[in-house]
Design an enzyme around this catalytic site. Sequence first.
Site, PDB file in Angstrom:
ATOM      1  N   VAL A  43       0.851  -1.189   0.000  1.00  0.00           N
ATOM      2  CA  VAL A  43       0.000   0.000   0.000  1.00  0.00           C
ATOM      3  C   VAL A  43       0.885   1.237   0.000  1.00  0.00           C
ATOM      4  O   VAL A  43       1.899   1.280   0.709  1.00  0.00           O
ATOM      5  CB  VAL A  43      -0.929   0.019   1.238  1.00  0.00           C
ATOM      6  CG1 VAL A  43      -1.819   1.251   1.233  1.00  0.00           C
ATOM      7  CG2 VAL A  43      -1.778  -1.241   1.287  1.00  0.00           C
ATOM      8  N   GLU A  44       0.511   2.253  -0.759  1.00  0.00           N
ATOM      9  CA  GLU A  44       1.345   3.445  -0.925  1.00  0.00           C
ATOM     10  C   GLU A  44       1.716   4.118   0.393  1.00  0.00           C
ATOM     11  O   GLU A  44       2.796   4.707   0.510  1.00  0.00           O
ATOM     12  CB  GLU A  44       0.634   4.481  -1.812  1.00  0.00           C
ATOM     13  CG  GLU A  44       0.471   4.061  -3.252  1.00  0.00           C
ATOM     14  CD  GLU A  44      -0.872   3.427  -3.521  1.00  0.00           C
ATOM     15  OE1 GLU A  44      -1.515   3.804  -4.510  1.00  0.00           O
ATOM     16  OE2 GLU A  44      -1.300   2.550  -2.724  1.00  0.00           O
TER      17      GLU A  44
END
Length: 527
Positions: A325-326
């Site tokens: 996830v960023e």
Amino acid sequence: MLKLRTASEAVKMIKDGDTVVTSGFMLATTPEELFIAIEDRFMETKAPKDLTLMCAAGVGDLRGGNTGLNHFAHDGLLKRVIVGHFGSNDQIVRMVNENRIEGYNWPQGIVSHVLRARGNGEKGLLSRVGLRTYMDPRVSGSKMNDLAKEDLVQLVNLNGEDYLYYKAPNVDIAIIRGTTADELGNISFEDEIALSMARVAALAAKASGGKVIAQVKNYVKAGQIEAKLVGVCGIFVDAVVITRDIDKNHRMTPGSLFDQSMAGHRQVPTGSRKPLEMSERKVIGRRAAMELVPNSVVNLGIGVPETVSAVAAEEGCSGDLVMTVEAGAIGGVPAGGLNFGASLNPWSITDEPTQFDFYHSGYLDVTFLGLAEVNHSGDVNVSKFGPRIPGCGGFIDISQSTKRVVYCGTFTAGGLEVEISDGKVVIVKEGKSKKFKKGIEQITFSGKQALENGQEVIYITERAVFALTEEGLELREIAPGIDLEKHILSQMEFDPIIARDVKVMDRNLFEDGLMGLKGVIEAKKNR
């Protein structure tokens, strides 16, 4: 103890014309109480004014309302925004559209790396991320409206290769959020989903001679935070503000006040997912999941791409996926909806600049991203649609750096109705809007650049699969029940290349029950 301030006292450090950088991913690590104090001060005194505001991710609540950057949406308070994502800030988007502030949109990873460069005493960042997209000065140089006239991105040729040079601003104020502060100003992040931008924002401010204000919910004596848990050292922090309203202004995410699993404190059962009902979304997710290889390290975009994870779980293949996830989590199960940005049971949690080092290095095996508008050259737009400006977020960073890029979305939009029956696709009602267009409003992904990068790019819909080639978009698969002319070519604004051996999409994709994904993935082990 001299660093302890009320929110109203702390924001008086901000002067007219300052450049302010903030942490935040939706409401995660967002210093909401400080934003409210800035808004209150401006409404009472008309100060500070003409600020430049910079952040990497979307900061606020996707449901809208007066949260996040929307607190700054007052005439005179802002001069310019440089943001990675506008999606949770409808009032800021309105000001950009109406040319009331200068609007610039940079990739999320680029913002984080520019600030890291500034913290290292550098004046900017040289990168190939963004070439031939709207970041490129040959296109629009990241400018989102007519008021944005300054060239913040330059094209540079070095040793025969093109690069983009992103100018790093002097940062006057960094507004960050952590969990706990001690009397020395040391900040820990034990109850946050990640460090977000806090550390690099603080370093960028100090390298610029600026100040750092930190919002926390806990305050302890010196020495009570274990040294290795300190995310931002007290020597960088000028003021500490203790949140008065944790429920409202210090939520872990818009959807959760606090969750031990998302903070990495403990593992929780994720439960068995209910299988997705058969639909066009499930068909797309199934076909996309066929692109997985054993132990794939992946990133999933919002929307239809999220079905890849659900399909993998239903097929018993979750162990073949390592999700990222960023915001900074690797491993575990990405949380969706109002918890987007967090992960349940993550293997590790890092800060955004480090996560985007990982992405920029090309370490991902595959990324699954949304499909909004596509042209004949394989260019994709997901960032601007008339007055609607979601922005690019991490899309450009990830799509330009990943070996295999899989775009996932329905063939048309706006009222599309599809039935999957008898192993076939039936178009009950066609969508009003075509997605495969002659011209797209903005280039968020460049097909030409992808070909130069040697990337493999495919575009998956419920009725057809295309691939990016040197000659343009090539049709390679058609779903059973779909007529080439009626359901594909007539619904496109351009004629694709049609492969000599167009295949029928695997019929298992359209049948109830398991599709045999585990065997598909295992067959790739020895390739």
